[in-house]
Design an enzyme around this catalytic site. Structure first.
Site, mmCIF file in Angstrom:
data_model
loop_
_atom_site.group_PDB
_atom_site.id
_atom_site.type_symbol
_atom_site.label_atom_id
_atom_site.label_comp_id
_atom_site.label_asym_id
_atom_site.label_seq_id
_atom_site.Cartn_x
_atom_site.Cartn_y
_atom_site.Cartn_z
ATOM 1 N N SER A 157 0.721 -1.357 0.034
ATOM 2 C CA SER A 157 0.376 -0.080 -0.443
ATOM 3 C C SER A 157 0.803 1.098 0.387
ATOM 4 C CB SER A 157 -1.072 0.458 1.516
ATOM 5 O OG SER A 157 -1.643 1.501 1.591
ATOM 6 N N TYR A 209 -3.401 -0.320 9.798
ATOM 7 C CA TYR A 209 -3.040 -1.211 8.612
ATOM 8 C C TYR A 209 -1.502 -0.472 8.142
ATOM 9 C CZ TYR A 209 -4.505 -0.936 4.062
ATOM 10 O OH TYR A 209 -4.514 -1.510 2.425
#
Length: 264
Positions: free
Chosen positions: A147, A160
């Site tokens: 990500s 996350y």
């Protein structure tokens, strides 16, 4: 004799998740390049059935299984079953993941650990057990879904970002340990994509929509199909000497310090 470096005919690809969104888009790309597609969900047989039907409707050979990527016994059982029923797993995309948007000071330890378990421990468990077969067979491709949060922080996504930062380094360590077995391990880091999950914030006039369009040099949200090229490349013979890299498919966000300008 010409060789199509991007041809995946005869290959079997496991895309964890893969029942919708970016996972499905990548799986379709691999399927159209010739691979047999295997997807999973942790609990919903209906989701798996619907996704398999969607793949088959566009001419892709697809199979679905129920298992939890954080349960090693279930993962081992599923891999054994997949390789017996579909074929040896040549390509693995660790796509399954969750996110919990909570400020650090308000986040419960259990919630933080739940994100780490799915987004970081899950890829460790699945990769470890798929790689055992790849080593025996003399090679394979592993792609970890990283990500922009593997590189950048952002409000309310501490768990996350911690998981995805860890996954970036896990990718490099997998590459380091398994390259000698002809296994290439790389990552894909998506930018901001137009999916059903982002639909509510992509409407004209929404502050976040304006921010993303302004922050992205390409001037738009990504289309899920924009991930297919990177996924095919990292799954194919074309990437046989590419190892330990994260390919950021982000329209240029990580290349710029701020909002693009029309000034010279």
């Amino acid at each position: 004799m010409s060789i199509n470096l991007f041809d995946l005919t005869g290959k079997t690809a496991l895309i964890t998740g893969g029942v919708h969104g970016l996972g499905m888009a990548m799986a379709k790309g691999l399927g159209h390049a010739g691979a047999k597609i295997v997807i999973n969900d942790h609990s919903s047989q209906e989701a798996v059935n619907n996704a398999v039907a969607e793949y088959k409707s566009v001419g892709i050979e697809a199979y679905g299984y129920i298992f939890d990527v954080t349960d090693e016994a279930a993962v081992i059982e599923a891999i054994t079953k997949i390789e017996a029923e579909v074929g040896p797993i040549d390509i693995l995309i660790n796509n399954a993941g969750i996110i919990k948007r909570t400020p650090i000071i308000e986040m419960e330890v259990a919630d933080f650990e739940a994100v780490i378990k799915v987004d970081l421990t899950g890829p460790f468990i699945v990769s470890k057990n798929v790689a055992k077969g790849m080593i025996i067979r003399g090679g394979g491709k592993i792609i970890n879904m990283c990500s922009m949060m593997s590189e950048l922080g952002r409000d309310s996504v501490s768990a996350y970002a911690s998981a995805k930062g860890g996954l970036k380094m896990l990718t490099k360590n997998m590459a380091t340990e398994w390259a000698k077995f002809n296994i290439q391990t790389n990552g894909i880091g998506p930018g901001y994509f137009a999916t059903s999950q982002t639909a509510p914030i992509r409407v004209n006039g929404h502050p976040f929509n304006e921010f993303i369009i302004g922050r992205t040099p390409a001037g738009r949200w990504g289309d899920p199909e924009d991930l297919q090229g990177a996924a095919i490349f990292l799954s194919s013979k074309a990437s046989d000497f590419v190892n330990g890299h994260i390919v950021y498919v982000d329209g240029g966000i990580l290349a710029t310090i701020g909002k693009p300008s029309n000034e010279a």
